[in-house]
Design a protein around this motif. Structure first.
Motif, PDB file in Angstrom:
ATOM      1  N   ILE A  60      58.405  49.236 -28.131  1.00 23.82           N
ATOM      2  CA  ILE A  60      57.438  50.256 -28.534  1.00 23.82           C
ATOM      3  C   ILE A  60      57.544  51.473 -27.626  1.00 23.82           C
ATOM      4  O   ILE A  60      57.613  51.366 -26.400  1.00 23.82           O
ATOM      5  N   VAL A  82      60.548  51.255 -31.937  1.00 26.33           N
ATOM      6  CA  VAL A  82      59.336  51.539 -32.704  1.00 26.33           C
ATOM      7  C   VAL A  82      58.795  52.830 -32.104  1.00 26.33           C
ATOM      8  O   VAL A  82      58.391  52.859 -30.936  1.00 26.33           O
ATOM      9  N   VAL A 106      52.711  54.710 -35.839  1.00 27.70           N
ATOM     10  CA  VAL A 106      54.045  54.335 -35.381  1.00 27.70           C
ATOM     11  C   VAL A 106      54.929  54.199 -36.605  1.00 27.70           C
ATOM     12  O   VAL A 106      54.443  53.991 -37.724  1.00 27.70           O
ATOM     13  N   LEU A 108      59.095  52.974 -38.094  1.00 28.35           N
ATOM     14  CA  LEU A 108      60.258  52.124 -37.915  1.00 28.35           C
ATOM     15  C   LEU A 108      61.234  52.464 -39.027  1.00 28.35           C
ATOM     16  O   LEU A 108      60.818  52.713 -40.164  1.00 28.35           O
ATOM     17  N   LEU A 121      58.764  41.482 -29.993  1.00 25.92           N
ATOM     18  CA  LEU A 121      58.157  42.805 -29.901  1.00 25.92           C
ATOM     19  C   LEU A 121      57.666  43.014 -28.477  1.00 25.92           C
ATOM     20  O   LEU A 121      56.926  42.183 -27.947  1.00 25.92           O
ATOM     21  N   ASP A 123      56.169  45.658 -25.252  1.00 27.44           N
ATOM     22  CA  ASP A 123      55.567  46.884 -24.738  1.00 27.44           C
ATOM     23  C   ASP A 123      55.217  46.651 -23.273  1.00 27.44           C
ATOM     24  O   ASP A 123      55.361  45.536 -22.770  1.00 27.44           O
ATOM     25  N   THR A 131      48.524  49.341 -31.130  1.00 33.23           N
ATOM     26  CA  THR A 131      49.927  49.709 -31.299  1.00 33.23           C
ATOM     27  C   THR A 131      50.761  48.492 -31.672  1.00 33.23           C
ATOM     28  O   THR A 131      51.592  48.545 -32.575  1.00 33.23           O
ATOM     29  N   ALA A 135      52.843  47.884 -35.130  1.00 35.89           N
ATOM     30  CA  ALA A 135      54.280  47.606 -35.076  1.00 35.89           C
ATOM     31  C   ALA A 135      54.607  46.263 -35.725  1.00 35.89           C
ATOM     32  O   ALA A 135      55.590  46.143 -36.466  1.00 35.89           O
ATOM     33  N   SER A 136      53.782  45.265 -35.486  1.00 40.56           N
ATOM     34  CA  SER A 136      54.040  43.939 -36.073  1.00 40.56           C
ATOM     35  C   SER A 136      53.939  43.989 -37.594  1.00 40.56           C
ATOM     36  O   SER A 136      54.707  43.318 -38.289  1.00 40.56           O
TER      37      SER A 136
END
Length: 180
Positions: A60, A82, A106, A108, A121, A123, A131, A135-136
């Motif tokens: 991320i 991401v 965000v 992708l 994933l 960060d 966030t 992203a997930s």
């Protein structure tokens, strides 16, 4: 993993009242500047995943890139970025999420993964979880499987790691600051 957690936690600088009064900011730059602490940080992640078949590390923007890059290299996995909205040059998927002061997004690349890819994933820290949740959702939308969401630091008092678990995600953090 206490060996990693204790030394890494000690290397993190806490800056009181930044960016506003009452906030204890967890500054990771001190970990990155200390070659032993930085190596232990990367090693903590590598040891966690080295026996698993990981196809990609999704990192991320932007501090997740710091952990994600050496981790992808060590695991012989791809690295997927991401990014904040407007930073990727090709066809993207976008997910909005809530901040305490508004919303952010965000994105992708649509072709970042193949269906069934095993993804970690990453960060730098988990605070409110917004966030990572966004992203997930993007990763799952493409059809990849999230093995785990991981970070250097968990701030459990802010509830992010709990929200991630409620979404059915496995969560790993190297250390946490709980009410400190």
């Amino acid at each position: 993993m206490d060996y990693f957690a204790d030394s890494i936690k000690k290397a993190i600088r806490t800056v009181p009242d930044w960016p506003k009064p009452g906030v204890a900011f967890r500054d990771i730059t001190t970990v990155l500047q200390d070659r032993t602490a930085f190596r232990k940080l990367v090693d903590a992640f590598v040891h966690r995943y080295h026996d698993q078949k990981i196809d990609a590390i999704a990192a991320i923007d932007a501090r997740g890139f710091i952990i994600g890059s050496p981790l992808a290299y060590e695991l012989n996995a791809g690295l997927v970025l991401v990014r904040k909205k407007g930073k990727l040059p090709f066809d993207t998927l976008v997910e909005d999420y809530e901040l305490e002061y508004g919303t952010a997004s965000v994105e992708l690349h649509k072709d970042a993964f193949r269906p069934g890819d095993k993804v970690v994933l990453v960060d730098d820290l988990i605070a409110t979880g917004g966030t990572m949740l966004a992203a997930s959702r993007l990763i799952r939308q493409i059809g990849a499987e999230i093995v785990e969401v991981s970070a250097m630091i968990d701030l459990p008092d802010l509830g992010g790691s709990s929200k991630l678990r409620e979404e059915g995600l496995n969560v790993y953090t190297v250390c946490q600051f709980d009410g400190e």
